[in-house]
Design an enzyme around this catalytic site. Structure first.
Site, PDB file in Angstrom:
ATOM      1  N   ASN A  47       0.837  -1.205   0.000  1.00 36.53           N
ATOM      2  CA  ASN A  47       0.000   0.000   0.000  1.00 36.53           C
ATOM      3  C   ASN A  47       0.878   1.264   0.000  1.00 36.53           C
ATOM      4  OD1 ASN A  47       0.970   0.069   2.564  1.00 36.53           O
ATOM      5  ND2 ASN A  47      -1.017   0.146   3.584  1.00 36.53           N
ATOM      6  N   VAL A  59      -3.190  -4.985   2.793  1.00 35.61           N
ATOM      7  CA  VAL A  59      -3.520  -6.382   3.144  1.00 35.61           C
ATOM      8  C   VAL A  59      -4.427  -6.510   4.364  1.00 35.61           C
ATOM      9  CG1 VAL A  59      -1.453  -7.374   2.086  1.00 35.61           C
ATOM     10  CG2 VAL A  59      -1.399  -6.725   4.504  1.00 35.61           C
ATOM     11  N   TYR A  96       4.098  -3.098  17.680  1.00 38.61           N
ATOM     12  CA  TYR A  96       4.815  -3.934  16.705  1.00 38.61           C
ATOM     13  C   TYR A  96       5.030  -5.330  17.290  1.00 38.61           C
ATOM     14  CZ  TYR A  96       8.596  -5.173  13.404  1.00 38.61           C
ATOM     15  OH  TYR A  96       9.388  -5.767  12.449  1.00 38.61           O
ATOM     16  N   TYR A 108      -3.234 -21.950  12.517  1.00 36.95           N
ATOM     17  CA  TYR A 108      -3.621 -22.401  11.162  1.00 36.95           C
ATOM     18  C   TYR A 108      -2.872 -23.681  10.798  1.00 36.95           C
ATOM     19  CZ  TYR A 108      -6.850 -18.936   9.350  1.00 36.95           C
ATOM     20  OH  TYR A 108      -7.977 -18.192   9.103  1.00 36.95           O
TER      21      TYR A 108
END
Ligand code: UDP
Length: 323
Positions: free
Chosen positions: A33, A58, A146, A160
């Site tokens: 971006n 994203v 961060y 995942y």
């Protein structure tokens, strides 16, 4: 032709990864971006048929038509002054951005590598830092945006992997430097070199006794590349263990640049880690990787790069509109 999506593809690490995957014969989609990335870093790839650039954030739903074999999630502000200026985007890109890309990887049955960081160790109480150390992070401190985003990213990546059987990799990246760093990004390598080039004093934060261990970009890219094509799922440190104090480092820059300026001292920013050095036994044993470029050699390359920039670049302190 294997297809790879590199988020943060116009950034410092991302653009070098784009180059490497193009060289290796991949079809590369760079997504960015352009908040901290720069189109100039990838302009040379635009004429290539096997390269595409998607201007996209994203943290919004990510769609890629057709097949996709690999995803490298490298989108994120990476310098403390950037993530202090855009804390919410920093949190979002590490969390929502990672979630979107993991979902995409699941949909496409792609292997995904996420760019984690030595910042997951915070201000470490274990030295050097090995992968088993849980870290010492303040969730509510200014750097927490961060560090915690990246810690969340590691967590959801493992979830995942465990829950959906996704093929995942986690690189814990330590301080890396090289051409295409932004001169004004505030990190110590461009900061000191920019000051030397402008004839300003070098600003050391704190007393300069804090340590860092700097890895040259080519070594970093090689480590990441090997990790992607290994089958190692747990987090792994990628960095150069050659540790130096910031004071010694400033002296090296003075010697390299031949500047007549002196060192001046400024207050140490809150939560600035006092020591950092990667333990890289795992990377050596599992990836057969270790850094090859000595600091003296790497710093000369990046200094030549900064000297080659248009003089206007050198004067620009801040050229980005943070959203
Ligand atoms: N630093 C400094 N002067 C500067 C910029 C940074 O002394 O002009 C110090 C900073 O406080 C830190 C170290 O250099 O201790 C590395 O900072 P950097 O922002 O490059 O990365 P970090 O490892 O802290 O994320």
């Amino acid at each position: 032709m294997k297809k790879v999506l590199i988020t943060g593809g116009a950034g410092f690490l991302g653009s070098h990864l784009c180059d490497r995957f193009i060289e290796e014969g991949f079809y590369v989609i760079a997504m960015d971006n352009l908040i901290t990335g720069d189109r100039k870093n990838i302009e040379h790839l635009f004429p290539l048929k096997q390269f595409e650039f998607y201007y996209h954030d994203v943290t919004k739903f990510v769609h890629i038509p057709g097949k996709l074999d690999y995803i490298l999630h490298f989108a994120s502000p990476a310098s403390p002054i950037d993530y202090l200026k855009i804390p919410i985007q920093t949190l979002k890109v590490g969390s929502l951005g990672a979630l979107n890309l993991l979902g995409l990887a699941k949909e496409k049955k792609a292997t995904i590598l996420v760019a984690s960081t030595s910042e997951v160790y915070g201000d470490p109480l274990v030295h050097p830092q090995n992968e088993d150390y849980y870290g010492n992070v303040s969730p509510v401190g200014p750097r927490g945006v961060y560090d915690e985003a990246k810690r969340f990213m590691e967590s959801i990546t493992m979830a995942y992997h465990r829950f959906h059987g996704l093929d995942t990799r986690i690189a814990r990246i330590f301080n890396t430097y090289g051409p295409r760093m932004r001169l004004n990004d505030g990190r110590v390598v461009p900061a000191f070199m920019g000051q030397a080039l402008r004839g300003e004093d070098l600003t050391i934060f704190g007393d300069g006794s804090q340590t860092r261990s700097f890895c040259f970009i080519d070594d970093q890219v090689e480590g990441i590349y090997r990790l992607l094509f290994s089958d190692y799922v747990d987090p792994i440190n990628i960095g150069n263990p050659h540790e130096v104090t910031i004071k010694e480092f400033a002296e090296e820059i003075i010697k390299l640049t031949g500047t007549n300026q002196k060192i001046v001292y400024r207050p140490l920013p809150e939560d600035d880690p006092l020591q950092r050095q990667p333990e890289i036994t795992k990377a050596k044993e599992i990836l057969g990787w270790e850094p090859k470029v000595m600091r003296e050699e790497g710093l000369k390359i990046v200094y030549d790069y900064f000297k080659s920039l248009n003089p206007n670049e050198l004067q620009k302190r801040e050229h980005r509109n943070f959203l």
